[in-house]
Design an enzyme around this catalytic site. Structure first.
Site, PDB file in Angstrom:
ATOM      1  N   HIS A  19       0.838  -1.206   0.000  1.00 36.56           N
ATOM      2  CA  HIS A  19       0.000   0.000   0.000  1.00 36.56           C
ATOM      3  C   HIS A  19       0.874   1.258   0.000  1.00 36.56           C
ATOM      4  O   HIS A  19       0.609   2.221  -0.700  1.00 36.56           O
ATOM      5  CB  HIS A  19      -0.911   0.024   1.232  1.00 36.56           C
ATOM      6  CG  HIS A  19      -1.950  -1.056   1.260  1.00 36.56           C
ATOM      7  ND1 HIS A  19      -2.065  -1.945   2.299  1.00 36.56           N
ATOM      8  CD2 HIS A  19      -2.927  -1.379   0.389  1.00 36.56           C
ATOM      9  CE1 HIS A  19      -3.072  -2.770   2.062  1.00 36.56           C
ATOM     10  NE2 HIS A  19      -3.618  -2.453   0.909  1.00 36.56           N
ATOM     11  N   LYS A  43     -20.706  -2.877  11.163  1.00 31.29           N
ATOM     12  CA  LYS A  43     -19.833  -4.016  11.506  1.00 31.29           C
ATOM     13  C   LYS A  43     -18.476  -3.528  11.969  1.00 31.29           C
ATOM     14  O   LYS A  43     -17.436  -4.008  11.506  1.00 31.29           O
ATOM     15  CB  LYS A  43     -19.613  -4.876  10.250  1.00 31.29           C
ATOM     16  CG  LYS A  43     -20.817  -5.571   9.699  1.00 31.29           C
ATOM     17  CD  LYS A  43     -20.346  -6.523   8.609  1.00 31.29           C
ATOM     18  CE  LYS A  43     -21.487  -6.917   7.695  1.00 31.29           C
ATOM     19  NZ  LYS A  43     -21.016  -7.475   6.432  1.00 31.29           N
ATOM     20  N   ARG A  95      -2.328  -5.385  -8.564  1.00 33.03           N
ATOM     21  CA  ARG A  95      -1.255  -6.355  -8.361  1.00 33.03           C
ATOM     22  C   ARG A  95      -1.343  -7.376  -9.492  1.00 33.03           C
ATOM     23  O   ARG A  95      -1.141  -7.046 -10.635  1.00 33.03           O
ATOM     24  CB  ARG A  95      -1.383  -7.002  -6.981  1.00 33.03           C
ATOM     25  CG  ARG A  95      -1.127  -6.010  -5.834  1.00 33.03           C
ATOM     26  CD  ARG A  95      -1.630  -6.530  -4.530  1.00 33.03           C
ATOM     27  NE  ARG A  95      -3.050  -6.800  -4.622  1.00 33.03           N
ATOM     28  CZ  ARG A  95      -3.743  -7.568  -3.820  1.00 33.03           C
ATOM     29  NH1 ARG A  95      -3.132  -8.190  -2.852  1.00 33.03           N
ATOM     30  NH2 ARG A  95      -5.038  -7.732  -3.982  1.00 33.03           N
ATOM     31  N   SER A 133      -3.165  -7.977   3.068  1.00 36.12           N
ATOM     32  CA  SER A 133      -3.258  -7.801   4.519  1.00 36.12           C
ATOM     33  C   SER A 133      -3.598  -9.115   5.214  1.00 36.12           C
ATOM     34  O   SER A 133      -3.018  -9.453   6.248  1.00 36.12           O
ATOM     35  CB  SER A 133      -4.314  -6.744   4.852  1.00 36.12           C
ATOM     36  OG  SER A 133      -3.989  -5.526   4.242  1.00 36.12           O
TER      37      SER A 133
END
Ligand code: COA
Length: 164
Positions: A19, A43, A95, A133
Site C-alpha cells: 500500500h 460491523k 497487483r 493484509s
C-alpha cells in the site's frame, strides 16, 4: 493552478508495504493523497484493527511524506466521500491480473454513480504482487515474520494483537 487531490481508499487492515508503495507512486502524479480507511458502521468490530487504530498506524508510517499525505476513515459510499473532500480522482493499486475483474466492476459502478470522479490505476511493485493484509495477518498469527512486506511498526502492532 489548484493542487490535485486523490483519494486512496481501502480497508487497510493493516496497511502493508505494498500500500505504501502505491502511495509513493501516487505522489509522483498527484500533489496530495488522502488515504481513506473504509469501514462498515454496522460491523465496526469485524476487522482485526478498529478504523481508528488503522488510521493512527497509517499516519505513523506515512509521516515521511509530510502534509502531502493525510489519513481519514469513512463509512458509506466512496464517491460521496470523494465529493465531500473535493477529490476528483480515486487511486487503486493493481497487483496480479486477478485484481482486474473486481477493480473493473468497482470502477464501472463508481463511474455510474459519479461520472465526475475518475479512477486511476497504479501498478504495485513486483515485490508486493502476491501479498495482502490477510496473508500477512495469517503469517504473523502463526508465528512467522513478514520483513519488507509490512512496516516494522505495523508488524509490532500485529504481534501485540496475536501474541499479547
Ligand atoms: N499491496 C499489498 N496488498 C494490497 C495492495 C497492495 N498494493 N492493494 C490491495 N491489497 C490487498 C489488501 O490488503 C486486501 O487484502 P485482504 O483482502 O487480504 O485484506 C486486498 O488486497 C483487497 O484490498 P483493496 O483492494 O484495498 O480492497 P478493499 O476491500 O480493502 O477496499 C473499497 C475496497 C473499500 C475501496 C471498496 O469496498 C469501497 O469503495 N467501499 C466503500 C463503499 C462503496 O462505495 N461501495 C461501492 C463500491 S462500487
Amino acid at each position: 493552478m489548484e493542487d490535485t487531490l486523490a483519494v486512496y481508499p481501502g480497508s487497510f487492515d493493516p496497511m502493508t508495504c505494498g500500500h505504501l508503495d502505491i502511495v509513493r507512486r501516487g505522489l509522483t502524479v498527484f500533489d496530495r493523497i488522502r488515504v481513506a480507511v473504509a469501514y462498515n458502521k454496522d460491523k465496526v468490530g469485524s476487522g482485526l484493527f478498529t478504523p481508528d487504530e488503522r488510521v493512527a498506524m497509517i499516519r505513523e508510517v506515512s509521516s515521511e511524506f509530510g502534509d502531502r499525505v493525510t489519513v481519514d476513515s469513512f463509512s458509506g459510499l466512496l464517491v460521496e466521500y470523494c465529493r465531500k473532500v473535493k477529490a476528483g480522482t480515486i487511486i487503486r493499486g493493481l497487483r496480479a491480473v486477478a485484481d482486474f475483474e473486481y477493480e473493473f466492476q468497482m470502477t464501472m459502478m463508481n463511474r455510474h454513480m459519479a461520472p465526475d470522479v475518475e479512477t486511476v490505476f497504479l501498478m504495485a511493485d513486483q515485490d508486493h504482487f502476491y501479498t495482502s493484509s490477510s496473508l500477512i495477518r495469517e503469517v504473523i498469527a502463526l508465528g512467522g515474520h513478514a520483513p519488507k512486506l509490512v512496516p516494522e511498526l505495523i508488524e509490532k502492532e500485529l504481534i501485540k494483537k496475536f501474541r499479547p
